[in-house]
Design an enzyme around this catalytic site. Structure first.
Site, PDB file in Angstrom:
ATOM      1  CG  HIS A 269     -53.611 107.574 147.072  1.00 41.71           C
ATOM      2  ND1 HIS A 269     -52.437 107.176 147.412  1.00 41.71           N
ATOM      3  CD2 HIS A 269     -53.810 108.501 148.111  1.00 41.71           C
ATOM      4  CE1 HIS A 269     -51.756 107.688 148.490  1.00 41.71           C
ATOM      5  NE2 HIS A 269     -52.790 108.631 149.078  1.00 41.71           N
TER       6      HIS A 269
ATOM      7  CB  CYS B  40     -49.827 110.124 152.682  1.00 41.80           C
ATOM      8  SG  CYS B  40     -50.550 108.730 151.344  1.00 41.80           S
TER       9      CYS B  40
ATOM     10  CG  HIS C 125     -53.491 113.484 149.557  1.00 41.82           C
ATOM     11  ND1 HIS C 125     -52.415 113.796 150.094  1.00 41.82           N
ATOM     12  CD2 HIS C 125     -53.591 112.184 149.727  1.00 41.82           C
ATOM     13  CE1 HIS C 125     -51.729 112.546 150.703  1.00 41.82           C
ATOM     14  NE2 HIS C 125     -52.593 111.529 150.462  1.00 41.82           N
ATOM     15  CD  GLU C 126     -57.164 110.400 150.350  1.00 43.32           C
ATOM     16  OE1 GLU C 126     -56.694 109.444 150.090  1.00 43.32           O
ATOM     17  OE2 GLU C 126     -56.634 110.852 151.289  1.00 43.32           O
TER      18      GLU C 126
HETATM   19 NI    NI Z   1     -52.548 109.627 150.803  1.00 44.88          NI
END
Ligand code: NI
Length: 179
Positions: free
Chosen positions: A147, A101, A143-144
């Site tokens: 956030h 990341c 994953h994105e």
């Molecule tokens: Ni990330």
């Protein structure tokens, strides 16, 4: 059209629940998307979320229309702007794989993710997106979008013996790309 500073783990702004984008096809949204792409490309990232540049909105960008020569075997994820996303896991199957990341530079960890998901949302113009994906594409989206919910990948890890510095875990391979 600016390369922005990427916030690093420990910054409280990475832990917020991002706000929904209230209107599509605005100058502010298009400029945010350009900044996200410029910043992602400058950092050789596979994706980037608005909270990572300190913007408290549900916007992520990921993917590329060109195959990365350093990762010739990696499946191509189409270049995507995803706004106000919703992810629905399809089945219970989880798969673990290495993630990095840009907000956690220099490290990699094994992260379990749903193997198959449906994701919906909109692009910056307000056109709907509705895709069913698996594997690497599903991993990048999870994953994105994490956030946007204030989650960094170490918070999803279960086995901390599989967490370390990229240069130690993968000697000879520079940490050229992160998610
Ligand atoms: Ni990330």
């Amino acid at each position: 059209m600016t390369v922005r500073e990427i916030l690093k783990m420990g910054d409280a702004r990475l832990l917020r629940q991002a706000q929904k984008v209230p209107a599509f096809d605005t100058d502010a949204l298009h400029l945010l998307v350009l900044d996200l792409y410029d910043t992602m490309r400058a950092a050789n990232g596979a994706g980037l979320a608005a909270p990572q540049i300190g913007v408290d909105l549900q916007v992520v960008v990921f993917g590329s229309d060109e195959r990365n020569p350093r990762y010739p075997d990696r499946p191509l994820v189409p270049r995507t702007v995803l706004v106000n996303p919703v992810i629905t896991p399809l089945g219970e199957d989880m798969e673990s794989d290495w993630e990095g990341c840009l907000s956690v530079p220099g490290l990699r960890g094994q992260v379990p993710r749903y193997a198959r998901i449906r994701y919906t949302g909109w692009d910056a113009f307000g056109e709907p997106i509705d895709r069913t994906v698996d594997g690497f594409h599903a991993r990048v989206v999870q994953h994105e979008c994490d956030h946007l919910w204030g989650k960094l990948y170490p918070m999803r890890m279960r086995d901390f013996t599989q967490f370390g510095f990229t240069e130690v875990l993968f000697p000879g391979i520079a940490a050229e790309e992160d998610d």
